[in-house]
Design a protein around this motif. Sequence first.
Motif, mmCIF file in Angstrom:
data_model
loop_
_atom_site.group_PDB
_atom_site.id
_atom_site.type_symbol
_atom_site.label_atom_id
_atom_site.label_comp_id
_atom_site.label_asym_id
_atom_site.label_seq_id
_atom_site.Cartn_x
_atom_site.Cartn_y
_atom_site.Cartn_z
ATOM 1 N N ALA A 1 0.834 -1.204 0.000
ATOM 2 C CA ALA A 1 0.000 0.000 0.000
ATOM 3 C C ALA A 1 0.867 1.251 0.000
ATOM 4 C CB ALA A 1 -0.932 -0.007 1.207
ATOM 5 N N VAL A 2 1.954 1.246 0.777
ATOM 6 C CA VAL A 2 2.859 2.393 0.806
ATOM 7 C C VAL A 2 3.539 2.571 -0.540
ATOM 8 C CG1 VAL A 2 5.004 3.269 1.822
ATOM 9 C CG2 VAL A 2 3.226 2.299 3.299
ATOM 10 N N ALA B 1 8.030 9.654 -4.006
ATOM 11 C CA ALA B 1 8.589 9.474 -2.664
ATOM 12 C C ALA B 1 7.792 10.215 -1.590
ATOM 13 C CB ALA B 1 10.056 9.886 -2.648
ATOM 14 N N PRO B 2 7.426 11.492 -1.789
ATOM 15 C CA PRO B 2 6.622 12.167 -0.762
ATOM 16 C C PRO B 2 5.275 11.495 -0.525
ATOM 17 C CG PRO B 2 7.633 13.780 -2.201
ATOM 18 C CD PRO B 2 7.863 12.448 -2.835
ATOM 19 N N ALA B 3 4.654 11.025 -1.611
ATOM 20 C CA ALA B 3 3.364 10.358 -1.453
ATOM 21 C C ALA B 3 3.512 9.051 -0.686
ATOM 22 C CB ALA B 3 2.740 10.099 -2.824
ATOM 23 N N LYS B 4 4.591 8.320 -0.952
ATOM 24 C CA LYS B 4 4.838 7.079 -0.230
ATOM 25 C C LYS B 4 5.108 7.361 1.250
ATOM 26 C CE LYS B 4 6.643 4.693 -4.315
ATOM 27 N NZ LYS B 4 7.807 4.077 -4.967
ATOM 28 N N ALA B 5 5.874 8.393 1.523
ATOM 29 C CA ALA B 5 6.146 8.764 2.917
ATOM 30 C C ALA B 5 4.853 9.146 3.635
ATOM 31 C CB ALA B 5 7.148 9.913 2.968
ATOM 32 N N ALA B 6 3.958 9.842 2.935
ATOM 33 C CA ALA B 6 2.677 10.229 3.532
ATOM 34 C C ALA B 6 1.835 8.996 3.863
ATOM 35 C CB ALA B 6 1.920 11.158 2.593
ATOM 36 N N LEU B 7 1.893 7.985 3.007
ATOM 37 C CA LEU B 7 1.159 6.749 3.272
ATOM 38 C C LEU B 7 1.737 6.017 4.483
ATOM 39 C CD1 LEU B 7 0.632 5.555 -0.406
ATOM 40 C CD2 LEU B 7 -1.158 6.271 1.195
ATOM 41 N N SER C 1 16.136 5.052 4.185
ATOM 42 C CA SER C 1 15.212 5.147 3.052
ATOM 43 C C SER C 1 14.516 6.508 3.060
ATOM 44 C CB SER C 1 14.164 4.036 3.155
ATOM 45 O OG SER C 1 13.040 4.313 2.355
ATOM 46 N N PRO C 2 14.154 7.014 1.872
ATOM 47 C CA PRO C 2 13.348 8.249 1.831
ATOM 48 C C PRO C 2 12.023 8.108 2.570
ATOM 49 C CG PRO C 2 14.245 7.765 -0.346
ATOM 50 C CD PRO C 2 14.538 6.567 0.510
ATOM 51 N N LEU C 3 11.578 6.861 2.783
ATOM 52 C CA LEU C 3 10.319 6.654 3.502
ATOM 53 C C LEU C 3 10.405 7.120 4.954
ATOM 54 C CD1 LEU C 3 9.211 3.147 2.176
ATOM 55 C CD2 LEU C 3 8.211 5.371 1.640
#
Length: 387
Positions: free
Chosen positions: A92-93, A99-105, A132-134
Amino acid sequence: MARLPYSRVVNVQLTRQDAFPSRRGFGVPLFLTSTAVAGELDATNLTKVYGSMEEVAADWDAADDFYLAAQQAFSQRPSPLQIKAGYYDADAVDAGADAPAKAALLTDALDAIQDVDPGWYWLDVETDLRDSPLLDGVIPWIEAHRKMALITSNDALMKDETDTTNVAARYKGTVERTAIFWHDNAAYFPGFALAAFLGTYSFDNANSAYTGAFKFIRGLPASNIGSAALQAITGFVPALGEDKISGHVANAYVDIGGRNHTQFGTTLTPNVFIDEIHSGDWMVARMEEEILGVLLNNDRVSFDNPGLNLLASGARTVMQQADRAGLVAVDYDEETDERLPPYEIIVPDVFSVPASQRKARIAPPIVVNYRAAGAVHYAQAQINVRY
């Protein structure tokens, strides 16, 4: 012969003043993982608590990140009473557009974990999230909550003080609730092990103050680095202290004097240390609980000087505990050599409060002043020889 009841002449009633708020804990570390255990830790069951390695082994394979992290946590002495696993859905992430959208998830996943189970304080992450950028979805989240992250890193670029891409370089000087623990071997989880160990220090107990520096972590080998790399990682300059120009304000595990230990128990803000944040969170929580207890266990707290002093009794209780724990500095009068009062509590006079505020029933702040005991991380001595 008839025997009349006492109530004919004496009326005794017993009322229990036991409406106390629940006490919050600061000892449980949570390990963030994307590995699911069907029916135990998954999208339906976002956290699970473990009290022993036997319980961990019943759910996890020996090669799983959480198994390895738990093994290192329970190896410490004293060992934690409990640890927790927290689940996030990596697929889901990863569905985020960038990258910003994945971090937000990932931030959303932490919100979900916190919503169902807020009963944890420390955080480390699985190897897939390291460096990781996450982590941009983790570190700001931690900063906004009364929690701490001790995140393991293996980024070799951290040994270069000029690097600007590693996670510590990107956040140093901007957050104080995250500590980075660098190690040269990715098979270990020093952040989780240290979090589990530091969580055994309970400031509710006497002589429980600590520093995160100079701690021996069982089962963890020292990193094979020299002075230049250590200074680049930690930003600590001997005799001067930490600064973010000299390094990345992270933690390392090294051998000095034939003894492996941590250097220096710091957060990502120079000269702000893990124990300071931990003890501050404890003090705020206990003072909230004690003052709420005063309000709950009295029919009312009158808005006069006796009433304000009754409120201040909650603060006094906590400061007595803090002094007993060793958090308050022991200072002496230079002339009498007697110990100075360990803390000062200032209760405003009721007539210093505007009438409109008294009418609104908003008490003024009770001020607590004290000097923190802190800790020594660098010692010096001078030897003078005469002939």
